[in-house]
Every structure is written in structure tokens, then in C-alpha cells.
Design an enzyme around this catalytic site. Structure first.
Site, mmCIF file in Angstrom:
data_model
loop_
_atom_site.group_PDB
_atom_site.id
_atom_site.type_symbol
_atom_site.label_atom_id
_atom_site.label_comp_id
_atom_site.label_asym_id
_atom_site.label_seq_id
_atom_site.Cartn_x
_atom_site.Cartn_y
_atom_site.Cartn_z
ATOM 1 N N HIS A 11 55.410 5.812 16.198
ATOM 2 C CA HIS A 11 56.718 5.260 16.548
ATOM 3 C C HIS A 11 57.008 3.967 15.776
ATOM 4 C CE1 HIS A 11 54.784 2.083 18.886
ATOM 5 N NE2 HIS A 11 53.992 3.014 19.385
ATOM 6 N N GLU A 84 50.286 7.220 24.878
ATOM 7 C CA GLU A 84 49.260 6.279 24.445
ATOM 8 C C GLU A 84 48.207 6.138 25.538
ATOM 9 O OE1 GLU A 84 47.346 5.098 22.406
ATOM 10 O OE2 GLU A 84 48.563 3.644 21.273
#
Length: 199
Positions: A11, A84
Site C-alpha cells: 500500500h 498486516e
């Protein structure tokens, strides 16, 4: 021999005060610079014949997947399995803050980065056990096709370590910049080849 080509992306830059922080499962947004990084990534991938675009369920990857998807008719799928690492009590804390507030745990983490679990969090080994079977499912499903996975620095390092058959204790030898692109070809005989790293 058939293969699945995985465009593994990180990202864009996240909102914050400029300090390195463990965001983990915190749903932090990306900055304008992060949006720009995703637009550049979208341009790089716009000519690829994508069969699908996958992301975790956190806004920082969903936004990236949406931007890349502007150039494609490929379906987009949100998969929480690619979040994550959950760093529990450390979420949102800068490295220096963790060292000060949790000195014993920080030392334990440095001593065993694979098995250590932050308070209320998960270990790197647990991240691997969560991510890799789900990745294999996607690779098998899309054999002979090209897909994008928009994920996170820690998740990407786990995937790349597995592709290169590196022990998890070496994950931090792999850099993953905001907006980076990795390319991995997964062959139908089980071989994986990393074609681009942190590009």
C-alpha cells in the site's frame, strides 16, 4: 509449463507523524502522496491482463486496489486473511515508544522475531500460517492467469521469504517501500520465481 503471475504490491504511504509506527490492524488511511504512489502503480500495471485484484480488508490496501482497478475490468476481492500482523498492545506505537514502555518484550522480540508474540498480538509464525495457505488457494485458482495482491510490508515479506525459501528469521533483509511492486511466478510444479523485488 503453466504458472500464475502474482503482482504483489504494498500500500501507499500512510497517515501519521512521520515516525515509524506499528499500525498492524489499525485502519489508517493513506496520504495524498500515498494516493500518488498507487496511481503510479496503476499506470505500471494498466497493460497487464489481470484476472482479479485482491486486497486485505484495511482501507490502506482497499484504496490501492480501487486505484489499480480503475484501469481494469477485473473483479476486486477483499480478503481479511491478508491483513498486516496484529501487534496487539503495540499497535499505533512508534519503535522508540515500544522500547521505552515494553523493554523486556522488545528484547525478547529481538531475540526471536519468528516466535515472539507481542501482548495480545500474533507472532510472525502465526502470520505465515494465516497468509500462506490463503495465497496458495489464490495461486491454484488462477493458474495460467495474472493477479494482483495489494497487501502490507510484513505480509509481503512473509510471502517473498516463502517464494525464495528463506527462513522467516531473515524477513527484515527484504525491503518493502510504500507503493512497491514485486512479481512472483508460481509454476504448476510447485516452483516459484521472484522476477522483481521492491520495484
Amino acid at each position: 509449463m503453466k504458472y500464475t503471475r502474482l503482482y504483489l504490491c504494498r500500500h501507499g504511504e500512510v497517515v501519521g507523524d512521520g515516525r515509524r509506527r506499528y499500525n498492524g490492524h489499525r485502519d489508517v488511511d493513506i496520504t495524498e502522496n500515498g494516493v500518488g504512489q498507487m496511481r503510479k502503480l496503476g499506470e505500471r500495471l494498466k497493460e497487464e491482463a489481470l484476472a482479479a485484484i485482491y486486497s486485505s480488508d484495511l482501507i490502506r490496501t482497499i484504496k490501492g486496489a480501487e486505484i489499480i482497478g480503475e484501469h481494469h475490468s477485473a473483479p476486486r476481492h477483499v480478503r481479511p486473511e491478508f491483513r498486516e500482523r496484529n501487534v496487539g498492545a503495540w499497535e499505533g506505537m512508534a519503535f522508540e515508544e515500544i522500547q521505552e514502555a515494553y523493554p523486556e518484550e522488545w528484547s525478547a522480540w529481538l531475540g526471536d522475531i519468528v516466535h515472539f508474540r507481542p501482548p495480545d498480538g500474533e507472532s510472525l509464525l502465526e502470520v505465515s500460517a494465516r497468509v500462506l495457505p490463503n495465497l496458495k488457494e489464490l495461486v491454484d485458482k488462477h493458474m495460467g492467469e495474472e493477479i494482483v495482491l495489494l497487501a502490507h510490508g510484513g505480509v509481503n515479506r512473509v510471502i517473498l521469504s516463502d517464494a525464495m525459501q528463506l527462513d522467516l528469521k531473515h524477513v527484515f533483509r527484504i525491503e518493502q517501500h510504500f507503493g512497491s511492486l514485486n512479481i512472483i511466478d508460481y509454476y504448476d510444479d510447485g516452483m516459484s520465481v521472484v522476477k522483481l523485488l521492491n520495484g
